[in-house]
Design an enzyme around this catalytic site. Structure first.
Site, mmCIF file in Angstrom:
data_model
loop_
_atom_site.group_PDB
_atom_site.id
_atom_site.type_symbol
_atom_site.label_atom_id
_atom_site.label_comp_id
_atom_site.label_asym_id
_atom_site.label_seq_id
_atom_site.Cartn_x
_atom_site.Cartn_y
_atom_site.Cartn_z
ATOM 1 N N ALA A 1 0.870 -1.193 0.000
ATOM 2 C CA ALA A 1 0.000 0.000 0.000
ATOM 3 C C ALA A 1 0.902 1.237 0.000
ATOM 4 C CB ALA A 1 -0.899 -0.027 1.227
ATOM 5 N N ASN B 1 0.893 3.932 2.221
ATOM 6 C CA ASN B 1 1.061 4.780 3.409
ATOM 7 C C ASN B 1 2.411 4.599 4.104
ATOM 8 O OD1 ASN B 1 0.276 2.216 4.201
ATOM 9 N ND2 ASN B 1 -0.951 2.938 5.924
ATOM 10 N N GLU C 1 1.550 1.843 -6.833
ATOM 11 C CA GLU C 1 1.878 2.763 -7.926
ATOM 12 C C GLU C 1 1.826 4.227 -7.467
ATOM 13 O OE1 GLU C 1 -0.586 0.739 -7.540
ATOM 14 O OE2 GLU C 1 -2.442 1.332 -8.535
ATOM 15 N N LEU D 1 -4.620 -22.137 -5.665
ATOM 16 C CA LEU D 1 -4.587 -22.379 -4.206
ATOM 17 C C LEU D 1 -3.312 -21.853 -3.550
ATOM 18 C CD1 LEU D 1 -6.242 -25.900 -3.863
ATOM 19 C CD2 LEU D 1 -7.194 -23.687 -3.232
ATOM 20 N N GLU E 1 -3.142 -7.862 5.069
ATOM 21 C CA GLU E 1 -3.207 -6.752 6.031
ATOM 22 C C GLU E 1 -4.086 -5.702 5.377
ATOM 23 O OE1 GLU E 1 -2.056 -6.864 8.942
ATOM 24 O OE2 GLU E 1 -0.528 -8.421 8.895
ATOM 25 N N GLY F 1 -7.928 -3.092 5.575
ATOM 26 C CA GLY F 1 -8.405 -1.869 6.212
ATOM 27 C C GLY F 1 -9.075 -2.099 7.562
ATOM 28 N N CYS G 1 -3.783 2.123 8.755
ATOM 29 C CA CYS G 1 -4.837 1.094 8.748
ATOM 30 C C CYS G 1 -5.405 0.806 10.133
ATOM 31 C CB CYS G 1 -4.257 -0.189 8.181
ATOM 32 S SG CYS G 1 -2.713 -0.628 8.999
ATOM 33 N N GLU H 1 -14.152 3.069 6.565
ATOM 34 C CA GLU H 1 -12.777 3.553 6.693
ATOM 35 C C GLU H 1 -12.621 4.808 5.845
ATOM 36 O OE1 GLU H 1 -9.522 1.349 4.740
ATOM 37 O OE2 GLU H 1 -8.406 1.532 6.619
ATOM 38 N N LYS I 1 -11.515 -10.941 11.468
ATOM 39 C CA LYS I 1 -12.624 -10.648 10.555
ATOM 40 C C LYS I 1 -12.116 -10.160 9.183
ATOM 41 C CE LYS I 1 -15.287 -8.364 13.752
ATOM 42 N NZ LYS I 1 -16.546 -7.898 14.369
ATOM 43 N N GLU J 1 1.886 -10.365 10.364
ATOM 44 C CA GLU J 1 3.228 -9.876 10.097
ATOM 45 C C GLU J 1 3.911 -9.717 11.451
ATOM 46 O OE1 GLU J 1 2.704 -6.508 7.232
ATOM 47 O OE2 GLU J 1 3.296 -8.069 5.804
HETATM 48 P P1 NAD Z 1 -5.238 -0.750 -2.532
HETATM 49 O O1 NAD Z 1 -5.937 -1.981 -2.116
HETATM 50 O O2 NAD Z 1 -5.903 0.162 -3.482
HETATM 51 O O3 NAD Z 1 -3.829 -1.122 -3.211
HETATM 52 C C1 NAD Z 1 -2.876 -1.891 -2.526
HETATM 53 C C2 NAD Z 1 -1.975 -2.569 -3.532
HETATM 54 O O4 NAD Z 1 -2.708 -3.574 -4.223
HETATM 55 C C3 NAD Z 1 -1.392 -1.660 -4.603
HETATM 56 O O5 NAD Z 1 -0.044 -2.023 -4.808
HETATM 57 C C4 NAD Z 1 -2.240 -1.977 -5.829
HETATM 58 O O6 NAD Z 1 -1.565 -1.759 -7.041
HETATM 59 C C5 NAD Z 1 -2.509 -3.457 -5.629
HETATM 60 N N1 NAD Z 1 -3.718 -3.964 -6.261
HETATM 61 C C6 NAD Z 1 -4.901 -3.352 -6.424
HETATM 62 N N2 NAD Z 1 -5.794 -4.178 -7.005
HETATM 63 C C7 NAD Z 1 -5.157 -5.360 -7.210
HETATM 64 C C8 NAD Z 1 -5.546 -6.614 -7.752
HETATM 65 N N3 NAD Z 1 -6.783 -6.810 -8.236
HETATM 66 N N4 NAD Z 1 -4.643 -7.609 -7.809
HETATM 67 C C9 NAD Z 1 -3.398 -7.432 -7.306
HETATM 68 N N5 NAD Z 1 -2.960 -6.249 -6.775
HETATM 69 C C10 NAD Z 1 -3.837 -5.235 -6.728
HETATM 70 O O7 NAD Z 1 -4.847 -0.020 -1.177
HETATM 71 P P2 NAD Z 1 -4.133 1.400 -0.981
HETATM 72 O O8 NAD Z 1 -5.096 2.464 -1.362
HETATM 73 O O9 NAD Z 1 -2.794 1.368 -1.616
HETATM 74 O O10 NAD Z 1 -3.894 1.422 0.598
HETATM 75 C C11 NAD Z 1 -4.833 1.839 1.512
HETATM 76 C C12 NAD Z 1 -5.502 0.647 2.152
HETATM 77 O O11 NAD Z 1 -4.502 -0.217 2.694
HETATM 78 C C13 NAD Z 1 -6.394 1.025 3.316
HETATM 79 O O12 NAD Z 1 -7.568 0.282 3.280
HETATM 80 C C14 NAD Z 1 -5.561 0.644 4.534
HETATM 81 O O13 NAD Z 1 -6.308 0.380 5.694
HETATM 82 C C15 NAD Z 1 -4.847 -0.555 4.028
HETATM 83 N N6 NAD Z 1 -3.633 -0.805 4.804
HETATM 84 C C16 NAD Z 1 -3.615 -1.859 5.669
HETATM 85 C C17 NAD Z 1 -2.486 -2.099 6.462
HETATM 86 C C18 NAD Z 1 -2.467 -3.227 7.445
HETATM 87 O O14 NAD Z 1 -1.372 -3.571 7.920
HETATM 88 N N7 NAD Z 1 -3.584 -3.828 7.797
HETATM 89 C C19 NAD Z 1 -1.375 -1.252 6.352
HETATM 90 C C20 NAD Z 1 -1.430 -0.202 5.452
HETATM 91 C C21 NAD Z 1 -2.566 0.020 4.677
#
Ligand code: NAD
Length: 481
Positions: free
Chosen positions: A146, A148, A174, A239, A245, A247, A279, A377, A447, A454
């Site tokens: 992601a 952030n 990206e 599989l 990780e 939202g 997140c 979120e 959930k 991690e």
């Molecule tokens: P996003 O889901 O839009 O993108 C995350 C990544 O997934 C990007 O690299 C994107 O190119 C890729 N991606 C998107 N669609 C895909 C697909 N169909 N197949 C394979 N890859 C794909 O998320 P974001 O906007 O980059 O990040 C924000 C989100 O991430 C928020 O919901 C936040 O809560 C979550 N987040 C969670 C954690 C955690 O540890 N739980 C940490 C940081 C961010």
């Protein structure tokens, strides 16, 4: 203009048939053009990783750990440079990036570099015979990041993955592609053989192609819940193992016996650090009625003092949101808060005196559980505060969500602290603090906020498989003549 690069088989690769721009969230300028990985490049990355992985897995854990610990030291030496690059790409304040983002990545490399030599299988006594187990790597794993915490996310995936004897293909978001490839030369200098850490750029299409590729054994994604669902569906075709990780909409519960000052400090960290783009943020703040007004009064006073501005200024506490589009979505969420009947205490608008995607730290009070802002979120600096009366009530309300990433409880009554935390449906909980994520502590979700963990010993389980070996010491008892 700068051109960024993939990192494949120990080399930078910038040539591509198409590129995308990495945009500064502060100035809107193009920071670099970034090559998009095509099918050939993905094949090259995966086959290079496959070739390197077998020999890497055959090294002793001690030898692999030594490389990771060296990489941790080198990463720390590059802290300032990489923190500045991370600030340029993400818009987060340098006062955070230079003491958290890169160093947390280095801690992770040091941790897995240290513990991997202590990993042990079991010896199982079967009377005359015995069996043993060994933990073996999976092969070539895929990490998808992601935007952030770009470099931290890359390290949190690379460290346990490589320590366990796997190779990692990492695709950064990206939105923030610039820092992950910088890890390549650091690993190389630390002695990591070429091919074991590969960085490829691209959007969801590239991510999807990698997830579906038969050369990939496992996917670890940090991203949105909906992306997790798509990746799980795509991984199901072969599989593949998955770790997610995703939202959250986490609860932070403040009982009226809590230290008010600490509770306010934590709720601000839980909502405004990295402009709220975290997140695990405690965005639903439940405050017991007897201290509700006092809490809001102190919270508002301190929130209105937060310094918004140039992320490179060490005094800045609130930087820019990741993009103009994201700012629009945060602003729309605030609109929904107002129209939904929540009381806007402060903020709620873009910081219009600044150029760039800056948004005011925002507090909504008197929120009700059914409101849109309490259920979704927002991923920006928007805190929703709501009063509660009893312990049972607040537990039920806190758990009434499809998310389950994190939760916090503030109370001086430690028995109650543990009791409440045990009843909360969340993978990562804090008592009397919030959003503290030492590498030694597993981090992950209940959930729909994710699966797998991690950090901690648990992450090694996500990057290994257990082989059971039965050893016969006598003759084969044959039922056949
Ligand atoms: P996003 O889901 O839009 O993108 C995350 C990544 O997934 C990007 O690299 C994107 O190119 C890729 N991606 C998107 N669609 C895909 C697909 N169909 N197949 C394979 N890859 C794909 O998320 P974001 O906007 O980059 O990040 C924000 C989100 O991430 C928020 O919901 C936040 O809560 C979550 N987040 C969670 C954690 C955690 O540890 N739980 C940490 C940081 C961010």
């Amino acid at each position: 203009m700068n051109t960024s690069h993939h990192w494949i088989n120990g080399q930078k690769i910038s040539e591509a048939t198409s590129y995308f721009d990495s945009i500064s969230p502060v100035t809107g300028d193009v920071l670099a053009r970034v090559p998009v990985a095509d099918k050939n490049l993905l094949e090259k990355a995966i086959s290079g990783a496959q070739q390197a992985q077998t020999a890497w897995a055959a090294l002793s854990p001690m030898e692999r750990g030594r490389v990771l610990r060296k990489a941790a030291d080198l990463l720390r030496e590059h802290n300032q440079r990489l923190a500045e690059l991370e600030v340029a790409d993400t818009g987060k304040p340098i006062q955070e990036a230079d003491c958290v983002d890169i160093l947390s990545g280095a801690d992770c490399l040091e941790y897995y570099g240290s513990i991997i030599a202590g990993d042990r299988g079991a010896q199982i006594d079967l009377g005359n015979n015995f069996a043993y187990t060994r933990r073996e790597p999976l092969g070539v794993c895929l990490g998808i990041g992601a935007w952030n915490y770009p470099l931290q996310i890359a390290c949190w995936k690379a460290a346990p993955c490589l320590a366990a004897g796997n190779a990692l293909i990492f695709k950064p978001s990206e939105m923030t592609p610039l820092t992950a490839p910088e890890l390549g030369p650091i690993f190389k200098e630390a002695g990591l053989p070429d091919g074991l850490f590969q960085v490829v750029h691209g959007d969801a299409e590239v991510g999807k192609a990698l997830v579906e590729h038969n050369g990939i054994c496992k996917v670890s994604l940090t991203g949105e819940v909906n992306t997790g669902k798509k990746v799980m569906a795509a991984a199901a075709g072969s599989l593949k193992k998955v770790t997610f990780e995703l939202g959250g909409k986490s609860p932070l519960i403040i009982f009226d016996d809590a230290d008010l000052n600490n509770a306010v400090s934590a709720s601000m960290v839980a909502n405004f650090y990295t402009q709220g783009e975290i997140c695990s943020n405690g965005t639903r703040v439940f405050v017991q009625r007897d201290c509700y007004n006092a809490f809001l009064e102190q919270l508002t006073k301190r929130t209105e003092k937060l310094v918004i501005g140039d992320p490179m200024d060490p005094a800045t506490q609130i930087g820019a949101l990741i993009s103009e589009d994201h700012l629009t979505s945060v602003a729309n969420a605030c609109e929904k808060g107002v129209t939904g009947g929540a009381r806007l205490v402060t903020g709620g608008k873009r910081a219009s005196d600044l150029k760039g995607a800056f948004f005011q730290p925002t507090i909504f009070a008197d929120c009700e559980d059914g409101m849109w802002i309490m259920q979704n979120e927002i991923f920006g600096p928007v805190m929703c505060v709501t009063p509660f009366d009893t312990e049972d009530e607040v537990i039920a309300r806190a758990n009434d969500t499809p998310y389950g990433l994190a939760a916090g409880v503030f109370t001086r009554d430690l028995a109650r602290g543990h009791r409440v935390v045990h009843a909360l449906q969340a993978g990562t909980c804090w008592i009397n603090n919030y959003n503290i994520t030492p590498i030694e502590m597993p981090f992950g979700a209940y959930k729909q906020s994710g699966m797998g963990r991690e950090n901690g010993w648990e992450a090694l389980e996500a990057y290994t498989q257990v082989k059971s070996v039965y050893v016969e010491l006598g003759d084969v008892e044959s039922p056949y003549e």
